[in-house]
Enzyme design. Structure first.
Site, PDB file in Angstrom:
ATOM      1  N   ARG A  57       0.857  -1.181   0.000  1.00  0.00           N
ATOM      2  CA  ARG A  57       0.000   0.000   0.000  1.00  0.00           C
ATOM      3  C   ARG A  57       0.898   1.237   0.000  1.00  0.00           C
ATOM      4  O   ARG A  57       2.118   1.091   0.072  1.00  0.00           O
ATOM      5  CB  ARG A  57      -0.937   0.005   1.213  1.00  0.00           C
ATOM      6  CG  ARG A  57      -0.210   0.176   2.523  1.00  0.00           C
ATOM      7  CD  ARG A  57      -1.213   0.207   3.672  1.00  0.00           C
ATOM      8  NE  ARG A  57      -0.555   0.597   4.892  1.00  0.00           N
ATOM      9  CZ  ARG A  57      -1.117   0.502   6.106  1.00  0.00           C
ATOM     10  NH1 ARG A  57      -2.336   0.042   6.242  1.00  0.00           N
ATOM     11  NH2 ARG A  57      -0.458   0.889   7.165  1.00  0.00           N
TER      12      ARG A  57
ATOM     13  N   ASN B 170      -5.104   7.694   4.461  1.00  0.00           N
ATOM     14  CA  ASN B 170      -4.770   6.947   5.672  1.00  0.00           C
ATOM     15  C   ASN B 170      -3.346   7.249   6.062  1.00  0.00           C
ATOM     16  O   ASN B 170      -2.424   7.085   5.247  1.00  0.00           O
ATOM     17  CB  ASN B 170      -4.905   5.436   5.416  1.00  0.00           C
ATOM     18  CG  ASN B 170      -4.757   4.624   6.677  1.00  0.00           C
ATOM     19  OD1 ASN B 170      -5.609   4.676   7.561  1.00  0.00           O
ATOM     20  ND2 ASN B 170      -3.670   3.875   6.771  1.00  0.00           N
ATOM     21  N   GLU B 171      -3.174   7.750   7.269  1.00  0.00           N
ATOM     22  CA  GLU B 171      -1.827   7.953   7.808  1.00  0.00           C
ATOM     23  C   GLU B 171      -0.871   8.568   6.773  1.00  0.00           C
ATOM     24  O   GLU B 171       0.121   7.945   6.374  1.00  0.00           O
ATOM     25  CB  GLU B 171      -1.269   6.644   8.348  1.00  0.00           C
ATOM     26  CG  GLU B 171      -2.083   6.119   9.508  1.00  0.00           C
ATOM     27  CD  GLU B 171      -1.433   4.937  10.212  1.00  0.00           C
ATOM     28  OE1 GLU B 171      -0.647   4.217   9.585  1.00  0.00           O
ATOM     29  OE2 GLU B 171      -1.731   4.736  11.394  1.00  0.00           O
TER      30      GLU B 171
ATOM     31  N   GLU C  82      -8.059   4.926  15.540  1.00  0.00           N
ATOM     32  CA  GLU C  82      -7.621   3.525  15.513  1.00  0.00           C
ATOM     33  C   GLU C  82      -6.868   3.200  16.786  1.00  0.00           C
ATOM     34  O   GLU C  82      -6.004   3.977  17.218  1.00  0.00           O
ATOM     35  CB  GLU C  82      -6.632   3.259  14.372  1.00  0.00           C
ATOM     36  CG  GLU C  82      -7.191   3.236  12.996  1.00  0.00           C
ATOM     37  CD  GLU C  82      -6.107   2.877  11.968  1.00  0.00           C
ATOM     38  OE1 GLU C  82      -5.088   2.255  12.330  1.00  0.00           O
ATOM     39  OE2 GLU C  82      -6.289   3.245  10.808  1.00  0.00           O
TER      40      GLU C  82
HETATM   41  C1  GLA Z   1      -2.232   1.662  10.871  1.00  0.00           C
HETATM   42  C2  GLA Z   1      -3.128   1.740   9.660  1.00  0.00           C
HETATM   43  C3  GLA Z   1      -4.061   0.614   9.503  1.00  0.00           C
HETATM   44  C4  GLA Z   1      -3.400  -0.684   9.871  1.00  0.00           C
HETATM   45  C5  GLA Z   1      -2.831  -0.595  11.245  1.00  0.00           C
HETATM   46  C6  GLA Z   1      -2.179  -1.912  11.613  1.00  0.00           C
HETATM   47  O1  GLA Z   1      -2.650   2.345  11.940  1.00  0.00           O
HETATM   48  O2  GLA Z   1      -3.852   2.932   9.572  1.00  0.00           O
HETATM   49  O3  GLA Z   1      -4.472   0.580   8.162  1.00  0.00           O
HETATM   50  O4  GLA Z   1      -2.373  -0.935   8.965  1.00  0.00           O
HETATM   51  O5  GLA Z   1      -1.856   0.406  11.277  1.00  0.00           O
HETATM   52  O6  GLA Z   1      -1.169  -1.791  12.527  1.00  0.00           O
END
Ligand code: GLA
Length: 635
Positions: free
Chosen positions: A107, A145-146, A300
């Site tokens: 990803r 995401n992140e 998360e």
């Molecule tokens: C991050 C990501 C998630 C997943 C978790 C797993 O926080 O945002 O998509 O990969 O880590 O540790």
């Protein structure tokens, strides 16, 4: 306004056959889930080829969730471009600093500066926005995401140059800021400038730092594009993205936090036990500080430990205790990655709210009990959340600078220094927040400055004003050394803070072996040759030189710790500086507006200075808390 707390997690229905979806919704209802993040990594399922959309499955998923009364944080799936995209646009794949072009198959294989990626991001965002803008399940937009993957390709180079032109105006200013006179790096044309790619020996620290700044701004530009489009389509729906924490400072979170509608963090303590509780409090205090009094969200966490060499479940009760630490500090909910543990794929060993074993499991029972508990806690939505007594300065730019090449010690660790300051205050029960060095520093009992290598003139003036106005400042070694271009402030360290601290440091002497300081314990890593210029020595090195100093300035006091003390030694400095707390060891008490949360992180019964009725159990709190227990009280 009082709304229920959000409860749920990332839901990835595309990983499961459709028969499972109805069971998912039934289990979510059983667990008290009211929000799920859908579609973070669904791009290839939503747009299987360029411009062709397959929304049918998502329509059905969102319909099922809406019927079940579960709201959705709908994701814009730009963190994982599909294989067709990468094959069509190889120039949009990430290039590492070593010049390796990555391929799809994991990803985050994108270059945020690649025009094709920017276009494709907007296209999928518009398609999702237009289709689901009026969907009853839609509660928020979750962009990407992140954010945090740097790219060093030619697109990134061009964007970096444009960013530098904006910052410096002309090459003379850049050459000066980057000290390019060193090692024949003088630039005579913008085209000569590249990202800090693999090179022969040490890279230019100012170039490396500017690149980190650029990456943060460039990603923010990408976020803004999606956000503005979504705001246009759905002005009422908040737009957020989840920050990555831990040891990876990918972006400048202070800057980003003024751009997101909702600050959201991912928190993965390395745990278990007290270390995890300390790290959780640290993350939640950071998030609350970034949000600056606005709502924020734990987007998360996990039901187990996922970092490090061993992955395992959280200990009984830890899921709830960590969740309460976040809610106590103002999180408007508790979210997990992810709802159902995957059976295949790269994160098949990442735990879920529904583990591989299924719902007949300790984890799912704890998840359901937590859902029930959260329903009894009113969510905070406005006003200051937690009144902090102490502030710790936090600055990602200073962190990036302290990761520069060729420092006097390779063991300098900014994050560890800040975490130590927070941990020591947390153990003493002192409510703490974080502040940017240039932010207003109201009347905190103390402001702690751990290893803030880079500091601007503005920030130094800010700290001086805080002390002169009556504040207590506690500065630790390796602070105030450079300007914003990582150029050393001359005339004696710590250049920007000498006058505030009433000292001049003539030399740094990184330590091999620890030394003992009377009253302050063991000193490691670092020592300095400190001259007193108005300050007094509070502790001295075995050779007699000042190690810890204290300086009266205006109505306040500035302390300096010229070495790395262990936790008891650092706690002793804080006590001497008048910042002792009255916490019960292992028990955390946080006042969130009119509610008091008490969490016992130990395995013994402990006293708690809390009276009233526990909102969770309806029982009176008798001044004691059982092993691993927690209560939420409105006194
Ligand atoms: C991050 C990501 C998630 C997943 C978790 C797993 O926080 O945002 O998509 O990969 O880590 O540790």
């Amino acid at each position: 306004m009082c709304m229920p707390l959000w409860y749920g997690g990332d839901y990835n229905p595309e990983q499961w056959p459709e028969e499972v979806w109805a069971e998912d919704v039934a289990l979510m209802r059983r667990a008290g889930v009211n929000l799920v993040t859908v579609g973070v990594f669904s791009w290839s399922r939503l747009e299987p080829s360029e411009g062709r959309y397959t929304f049918g499955w998502l329509d059905r998923v969102l319909g099922l969730l809406a019927d079940g009364g579960i709201r959705v944080g709908l994701a814009v799936p730009t963190a994982s471009p599909p294989p067709w995209f990468s094959l069509a646009h190889p120039d949009a794949l990430t290039v590492t600093r070593d010049g390796v072009r990555l391929t799809h198959g994991s990803r985050d294989t994108y270059c945020v500066s690649a025009p094709a990626y920017r276009e494709a991001s907007l296209r999928i965002t518009r398609a999702l926005g237009e289709r689901y803008r009026d969907h009853p399940a839609l509660a928020m937009w979750h962009v990407h995401n992140e954010y945090g993957t740097p790219c060093h390709c030619d697109h990134a180079a061009a964007a970096f140059r444009a960013w530098l032109r904006e910052r410096y105006g002309g090459l003379d200013a850049l050459n000066d800021a980057w000290t390019t006179a060193f090692w024949s790096q003088h630039y005579s044309d913008w085209a000569q400038i590249t990202p800090p790619r693999a090179t022969q020996y040490l890279p230019n620290p100012a170039q490396a730092l500017d690149f980190r700044r650029f990456v943060s701004d460039e990603m923010l530009a990408h976020f803004r594009e999606q956000r503005d489009l979504l705001r246009e389509l759905t002005p009422e729906v908040p737009v957020t993205t989840n920050y990555v924490l831990a040891g990876w400072a990918s972006v400048d979170h202070w800057k980003w936090s003024t751009e997101v509608d909702l600050v959201a963090i991912d928190d993965y303590p390395s745990g278990p036990g007290m270390a995890a509780a300390e790290q959780t409090a640290f993350a939640a205090d950071l998030a609350r500080s970034w949000a600056g009094g606005r709502p924020w969200l734990l987007m998360e966490q996990a039901t187990g430990y996922v970092l490090g060499p061993r992955k395992g479940p959280k200990e009984p009760g830890e899921i709830a205790r960590h969740s309460m630490q976040h809610v106590a500090r103002g999180s408007t909910g508790v979210m997990f990655f992810q709802w159902r543990a995957s059976r295949g794929g790269a994160e098949q060993w990442h735990p879920g709210m529904v583990p591989h074993t299924g719902p007949d499991s300790r984890v799912f029972r704890e998840v359901s009990a937590l859902g029930e508990a959260l329903e009894r806690i009113p969510a905070p939505y406005d006003g200051p959340l937690v009144e902090a007594e102490a502030a710790i300065l936090w600055d990602e730019e200073a962190w990036w600078a302290a990761q520069g090449p060729g420092l006097p010690s390779s063991e300098i660790d900014y994050l560890a220094a800040v975490q130590q300051a927070h941990r020591v205050l947390w153990r003493q029960g002192v409510p703490t927040c974080f502040a940017h060095p240039s932010h207003d520093l109201p009347a905190y009992r103390a402001v702690l400055v751990p290893s803030l290598y880079l500091i601007s003139d503005e920030a130094a003036r800010n700290l001086a004003a805080y002390v002169e106005g009556g504040g207590t400042l506690v500065v630790s070694f390796f602070s105030g050394i450079t300007d914003e271009h990582t150029r050393i402030r001359l005339g004696g360290y710590p250049g920007a803070l000498r006058e505030i601290l009433g000292i001049t440091v003539e030399e740094f002497r990184p330590l091999g072996e620890p030394v003992e300081l009377p009253e302050f314990g063991r000193a490691t890593l670092w020592s300095e040759v400190v001259h007193l210029d108005g300050a007094e020595a509070v502790a001295r090195y075995p050779g007699g030189g000042p190690a810890v100093t204290c300086h009266r300035l205006g109505d306040g006091t500035a302390w300096y710790v010229s070495t790395r003390l262990d936790d008891p030694g650092y706690a002793q400095v804080l006590t001497r500086a008048g910042l002792a707390g009255s916490g019960v060891p292992g028990v955390e008490v946080v006042r969130r507006r009119d509610l008091v949360f008490a969490v016992n992180h130990t395995e013994d019964e402990r006293p708690v200075p809390v009276q009233g009725t526990d909102l969770i159990t309806g029982k009176p709190v008798g001044g004691r808390l059982g092993p691993g227990g927690y209560v939420v009280v409105r006194p």
